[in-house]
Design a protein around this motif. Structure first.
Motif, short mmCIF file in Angstrom:
data_model
loop_
_atom_site.label_atom_id
_atom_site.label_comp_id
_atom_site.label_asym_id
_atom_site.label_seq_id
_atom_site.Cartn_x
_atom_site.Cartn_y
_atom_site.Cartn_z
N GLY A 43 0.92 -0.97 -0.26
CA GLY A 43 -0.26 -0.34 0.34
C GLY A 43 0.80 1.24 -0.01
N ILE A 44 1.70 1.20 -0.82
CA ILE A 44 3.09 2.32 -0.11
C ILE A 44 3.04 3.02 -2.03
N GLN A 45 3.70 4.05 -2.27
CA GLN A 45 3.55 4.92 -3.51
C GLN A 45 5.03 4.97 -4.21
N ILE A 46 5.76 3.99 -4.71
CA ILE A 46 7.30 3.75 -5.27
C ILE A 46 7.50 4.73 -6.48
N ASP A 47 8.11 5.43 -6.66
CA ASP A 47 7.95 6.51 -7.73
C ASP A 47 9.30 5.49 -8.50
N ASP A 48 9.05 5.85 -9.77
CA ASP A 48 9.13 4.67 -10.73
C ASP A 48 10.58 5.29 -11.60
N ASP A 49 10.72 5.97 -11.83
CA ASP A 49 11.86 6.98 -12.05
C ASP A 49 12.86 6.30 -10.87
N ALA A 50 12.29 7.16 -9.22
CA ALA A 50 13.88 6.43 -8.53
C ALA A 50 14.15 4.69 -9.00
N VAL A 51 13.16 4.14 -9.03
CA VAL A 51 13.71 2.89 -9.42
C VAL A 51 14.81 2.67 -10.57
N ALA A 52 14.14 3.49 -11.52
CA ALA A 52 14.57 3.13 -12.89
C ALA A 52 16.62 3.50 -12.38
N GLN A 53 16.72 4.41 -10.95
CA GLN A 53 18.07 4.81 -10.77
C GLN A 53 18.82 3.82 -10.02
N ALA A 54 17.67 2.72 -9.29
CA ALA A 54 18.45 2.01 -7.36
C ALA A 54 18.93 0.83 -8.97
N GLU A 55 20.46 0.70 -8.51
CA GLU A 55 20.69 -0.09 -9.60
C GLU A 55 21.54 -1.31 -8.41
N THR A 56 21.45 -1.61 -7.25
CA THR A 56 20.92 -2.60 -6.59
C THR A 56 19.97 -3.01 -5.67
N PRO A 57 19.99 -3.88 -4.88
CA PRO A 57 18.58 -3.83 -3.92
C PRO A 57 19.56 -3.02 -3.22
N ARG A 58 20.03 -3.32 -2.44
CA ARG A 58 20.78 -1.98 -1.38
C ARG A 58 20.03 -0.74 -1.60
N LEU A 59 20.19 0.32 -2.41
CA LEU A 59 19.22 0.20 -3.45
C LEU A 59 17.56 1.11 -3.57
N LEU A 60 17.53 0.25 -3.80
CA LEU A 60 15.85 -0.06 -4.32
C LEU A 60 15.54 -0.04 -2.65
N LEU A 61 16.14 -1.18 -1.49
CA LEU A 61 15.00 -1.43 -0.22
C LEU A 61 15.27 -0.26 0.20
N LYS A 62 16.04 1.09 0.56
CA LYS A 62 16.29 2.42 0.49
C LYS A 62 15.18 3.15 -0.13
N ILE A 63 14.60 2.43 -1.45
CA ILE A 63 13.69 3.53 -1.89
C ILE A 63 12.50 3.16 -1.18
N ILE A 64 12.18 1.40 -1.54
CA ILE A 64 10.97 1.47 -0.91
C ILE A 64 10.71 1.50 0.64
N ASN A 65 11.38 1.34 1.33
CA ASN A 65 11.54 1.61 2.41
C ASN A 65 11.10 3.08 3.17
N ALA A 66 11.60 3.75 2.79
CA ALA A 66 10.99 5.37 2.86
C ALA A 66 9.90 5.55 1.42
N ALA A 67 9.17 4.78 1.64
CA ALA A 67 8.21 5.06 0.12
C ALA A 67 6.75 5.34 1.11
N PRO A 68 6.41 6.43 0.70
CA PRO A 68 4.84 7.39 1.41
C PRO A 68 3.60 6.15 1.32
N SER A 69 3.11 5.80 2.02
CA SER A 69 1.58 5.35 2.14
C SER A 69 1.05 6.40 1.26
N ARG A 70 -0.10 5.21 0.07
CA ARG A 70 -0.30 6.10 -0.71
C ARG A 70 -2.34 6.56 -0.72
N ALA A 71 -2.33 6.37 1.06
CA ALA A 71 -3.10 7.09 2.18
C ALA A 71 -2.50 8.71 2.12
N ALA A 72 -1.41 8.12 2.02
CA ALA A 72 -0.86 9.89 1.94
C ALA A 72 -0.92 11.31 1.23
#
Length: 88
Positions: free
Chosen positions: A59-88
């Motif tokens: 139930g979170i909003q993950i920015d596609d542009d940020a995901v495209a820049q994430a080259e490793t699982p570590r970077l992607l996990l940072k994006i996922i864990n910082a993503a805002p809730s869809r309700a926000a």
């Protein structure tokens, strides 16, 4: 929200995009955090597909542009864990 882990991410990758040709992700640990998705055998479309599924599940909003820049699982996990809730 709980922290999304490398084990959860690799399970999602395996489920949505198949197993890695070069790494055994069934026992994934922190050793794959800094391996590029390219080295793991996943292209950008596979990563976008996986993050779409994860976003819907959590139930979170993950920015596609940020995901495209994430080259490793570590970077992607940072994006996922910082993503805002869809309700926000």
């Amino acid at each position: 929200m709980a922290i999304y882990t490398v084990q959860e991410l690799t399970a999602a990758l395996r489920e949505c995009a198949g197993d890695s040709d070069t790494y055994d992700l069934s026992t994934a640990d922190d050793s794959v955090l800094d391996v590029t998705f390219f080295e793991l055998g996943y292209d950008s479309l596979a990563v976008l597909q996986v993050t779409g599924v994860i976003g819907r599940q959590l139930g979170i909003q993950i920015d596609d542009d940020a995901v495209a820049q994430a080259e490793t699982p570590r970077l992607l996990l940072k994006i996922i864990n910082a993503a805002p809730s869809r309700a926000a």
